[in-house]
Design a protein around this motif. Structure first.
Motif, PDB file in Angstrom:
ATOM      1  N   GLU A 165      38.590 -56.416   4.845  1.00 46.03           N
ATOM      2  CA  GLU A 165      40.015 -56.750   4.973  1.00 46.03           C
ATOM      3  C   GLU A 165      40.792 -56.206   3.773  1.00 46.03           C
ATOM      4  O   GLU A 165      41.856 -55.599   3.934  1.00 46.03           O
ATOM      5  N   GLU A 166      40.269 -56.410   2.589  1.00 49.09           N
ATOM      6  CA  GLU A 166      40.934 -55.928   1.374  1.00 49.09           C
ATOM      7  C   GLU A 166      41.078 -54.406   1.397  1.00 49.09           C
ATOM      8  O   GLU A 166      42.133 -53.867   1.065  1.00 49.09           O
ATOM      9  N   ALA A 167      40.018 -53.725   1.797  1.00 48.86           N
ATOM     10  CA  ALA A 167      40.071 -52.265   1.874  1.00 48.86           C
ATOM     11  C   ALA A 167      41.092 -51.814   2.916  1.00 48.86           C
ATOM     12  O   ALA A 167      41.856 -50.868   2.693  1.00 48.86           O
ATOM     13  N   TRP A 168      41.113 -52.489   4.047  1.00 47.70           N
ATOM     14  CA  TRP A 168      42.031 -52.132   5.122  1.00 47.70           C
ATOM     15  C   TRP A 168      43.477 -52.345   4.684  1.00 47.70           C
ATOM     16  O   TRP A 168      44.347 -51.510   4.949  1.00 47.70           O
ATOM     17  N   ILE A 169      43.737 -53.459   4.010  1.00 44.89           N
ATOM     18  CA  ILE A 169      45.082 -53.723   3.489  1.00 44.89           C
ATOM     19  C   ILE A 169      45.448 -52.652   2.463  1.00 44.89           C
ATOM     20  O   ILE A 169      46.581 -52.181   2.422  1.00 44.89           O
ATOM     21  N   GLY A 170      44.478 -52.248   1.660  1.00 44.30           N
ATOM     22  CA  GLY A 170      44.713 -51.252   0.621  1.00 44.30           C
ATOM     23  C   GLY A 170      45.156 -49.903   1.146  1.00 44.30           C
ATOM     24  O   GLY A 170      45.897 -49.184   0.477  1.00 44.30           O
ATOM     25  N   ILE A 171      44.727 -49.549   2.350  1.00 45.55           N
ATOM     26  CA  ILE A 171      45.132 -48.250   2.903  1.00 45.55           C
ATOM     27  C   ILE A 171      46.430 -48.343   3.692  1.00 45.55           C
ATOM     28  O   ILE A 171      46.907 -47.348   4.211  1.00 45.55           O
ATOM     29  N   GLY A 172      47.026 -49.521   3.751  1.00 45.89           N
ATOM     30  CA  GLY A 172      48.252 -49.732   4.518  1.00 45.89           C
ATOM     31  C   GLY A 172      49.372 -48.764   4.189  1.00 45.89           C
ATOM     32  O   GLY A 172      49.955 -48.157   5.090  1.00 45.89           O
ATOM     33  N   PRO A 173      49.711 -48.584   2.895  1.00 45.05           N
ATOM     34  CA  PRO A 173      50.795 -47.647   2.571  1.00 45.05           C
ATOM     35  C   PRO A 173      50.494 -46.219   3.031  1.00 45.05           C
ATOM     36  O   PRO A 173      51.376 -45.513   3.510  1.00 45.05           O
ATOM     37  N   GLU A 174      49.253 -45.801   2.909  1.00 53.11           N
ATOM     38  CA  GLU A 174      48.853 -44.456   3.343  1.00 53.11           C
ATOM     39  C   GLU A 174      49.011 -44.312   4.861  1.00 53.11           C
ATOM     40  O   GLU A 174      49.497 -43.294   5.354  1.00 53.11           O
ATOM     41  N   VAL A 175      48.617 -45.352   5.582  1.00 55.40           N
ATOM     42  CA  VAL A 175      48.739 -45.339   7.044  1.00 55.40           C
ATOM     43  C   VAL A 175      50.210 -45.283   7.443  1.00 55.40           C
ATOM     44  O   VAL A 175      50.594 -44.535   8.348  1.00 55.40           O
ATOM     45  N   ALA A 176      51.048 -46.042   6.755  1.00 57.22           N
ATOM     46  CA  ALA A 176      52.482 -46.052   7.063  1.00 57.22           C
ATOM     47  C   ALA A 176      53.109 -44.683   6.804  1.00 57.22           C
ATOM     48  O   ALA A 176      53.926 -44.211   7.599  1.00 57.22           O
ATOM     49  N   GLN A 177      52.715 -44.037   5.713  1.00 62.24           N
ATOM     50  CA  GLN A 177      53.242 -42.702   5.415  1.00 62.24           C
ATOM     51  C   GLN A 177      52.826 -41.697   6.485  1.00 62.24           C
ATOM     52  O   GLN A 177      53.624 -40.872   6.923  1.00 62.24           O
ATOM     53  N   ALA A 178      51.568 -41.759   6.881  1.00 65.91           N
ATOM     54  CA  ALA A 178      51.074 -40.840   7.914  1.00 65.91           C
ATOM     55  C   ALA A 178      51.790 -41.061   9.226  1.00 65.91           C
ATOM     56  O   ALA A 178      52.155 -40.098   9.921  1.00 65.91           O
ATOM     57  N   ALA A 179      52.028 -42.323   9.589  1.00 72.65           N
ATOM     58  CA  ALA A 179      52.737 -42.636  10.831  1.00 72.65           C
ATOM     59  C   ALA A 179      54.180 -42.122  10.773  1.00 72.65           C
ATOM     60  O   ALA A 179      54.692 -41.570  11.753  1.00 72.65           O
ATOM     61  N   ALA A 180      54.823 -42.298   9.618  1.00 74.91           N
ATOM     62  CA  ALA A 180      56.197 -41.821   9.467  1.00 74.91           C
ATOM     63  C   ALA A 180      56.261 -40.295   9.546  1.00 74.91           C
ATOM     64  O   ALA A 180      57.162 -39.728  10.187  1.00 74.91           O
ATOM     65  N   ALA A 181      55.323 -39.628   8.917  1.00 69.99           N
ATOM     66  CA  ALA A 181      55.279 -38.160   8.961  1.00 69.99           C
ATOM     67  C   ALA A 181      55.037 -37.671  10.375  1.00 69.99           C
ATOM     68  O   ALA A 181      55.658 -36.700  10.843  1.00 69.99           O
ATOM     69  N   ASN A 182      54.151 -38.352  11.097  1.00 66.64           N
ATOM     70  CA  ASN A 182      53.852 -38.002  12.487  1.00 66.64           C
ATOM     71  C   ASN A 182      55.077 -38.200  13.370  1.00 66.64           C
ATOM     72  O   ASN A 182      55.395 -37.347  14.209  1.00 66.64           O
ATOM     73  N   ALA A 183      55.789 -39.302  13.161  1.00 65.54           N
ATOM     74  CA  ALA A 183      56.998 -39.574  13.953  1.00 65.54           C
ATOM     75  C   ALA A 183      58.079 -38.543  13.658  1.00 65.54           C
ATOM     76  O   ALA A 183      58.769 -38.064  14.568  1.00 65.54           O
ATOM     77  N   ALA A 184      58.202 -38.160  12.399  1.00 66.87           N
ATOM     78  CA  ALA A 184      59.206 -37.164  12.011  1.00 66.87           C
ATOM     79  C   ALA A 184      58.877 -35.800  12.622  1.00 66.87           C
ATOM     80  O   ALA A 184      59.763 -35.081  13.078  1.00 66.87           O
ATOM     81  N   ALA A 185      57.601 -35.460  12.649  1.00 65.01           N
ATOM     82  CA  ALA A 185      57.182 -34.167  13.202  1.00 65.01           C
ATOM     83  C   ALA A 185      57.448 -34.105  14.703  1.00 65.01           C
ATOM     84  O   ALA A 185      57.797 -33.046  15.233  1.00 65.01           O
ATOM     85  N   HIS A 186      57.272 -35.230  15.381  1.00 70.48           N
ATOM     86  CA  HIS A 186      57.504 -35.244  16.820  1.00 70.48           C
ATOM     87  C   HIS A 186      58.972 -35.399  17.196  1.00 70.48           C
ATOM     88  O   HIS A 186      59.350 -35.185  18.332  1.00 70.48           O
ATOM     89  N   ALA A 187      59.801 -35.780  16.234  1.00 70.57           N
ATOM     90  CA  ALA A 187      61.243 -35.958  16.497  1.00 70.57           C
ATOM     91  C   ALA A 187      61.979 -34.637  16.477  1.00 70.57           C
ATOM     92  O   ALA A 187      63.102 -34.526  16.961  1.00 70.57           O
ATOM     93  N   ILE A 188      61.356 -33.624  15.918  1.00 73.13           N
ATOM     94  CA  ILE A 188      62.015 -32.328  15.772  1.00 73.13           C
ATOM     95  C   ILE A 188      62.049 -31.570  17.065  1.00 73.13           C
ATOM     96  O   ILE A 188      61.471 -31.595  17.977  1.00 73.13           O
TER      97      ILE A 188
END
Length: 144
Positions: A121-144
């Motif tokens: 759980e701690e490790a999974w929470i720790g990667i949260g910001p990285e996952v959010a950045q990747a999701a945002a980058a993916n959404a931005a790439a598909h919005a173009i």
């Protein structure tokens, strides 16, 4: 048997949980599964200490269900490769330890599984910001 206030609070709690699950990201859902499994293990420990066999079995069954049908089935072994394979083996190990804890009435095994779940759980929470950045980058790439 229940007061009207209790029924309202119960309904509110159900709606809150459903809303939390419905609006949660896949990352958040996994965190919720870890938290639910840990809560079930904590309840099993409490019932073990109190000698409440039936409630202990129910709590351990809930923890096993979360591990098997929530966490283990959510693994994508193709995309996750070796990490997913190792997690799969670890989840199987945890399930066996939970069953053994119930059969032997051994709190040490419940503590062991809780420790494993806490680490993940701690490790999974720790990667949260990285996952959010990747999701945002993916959404931005598909919005173009």
């Amino acid at each position: 048997m229940y007061s009207p206030g209790h029924a309202g609070a119960s309904a509110y709690a159900r709606v809150g949980l459903q809303t939390g699950v419905t609006g949660a990201s896949p990352h958040r859902l996994i965190v919720m599964l870890y938290q639910g499994a840990r809560q079930a293990v904590a309840q099993a420990r409490m019932h073990l200490q109190q000698g409440n066999v039936e409630a202990r079995g129910i709590a351990i069954g809930k923890a096993i269900s979360i591990v098997e049908t929530g966490l283990q089935q959510a693994l994508n072994k193709e995309a996750g490769g070796e990490i997913a394979e190792r997690l799969d083996a670890l989840y199987t190990y945890m399930t066996h330890r939970l069953l053994e804890a119930n059969l032997r009435q051994d709190e040490r095994l419940l503590v062991e599984v809780d420790g494993l779940l806490a680490t993940l759980e701690e490790a999974w929470i720790g990667i949260g910001p990285e996952v959010a950045q990747a999701a945002a980058a993916n959404a931005a790439a598909h919005a173009i």
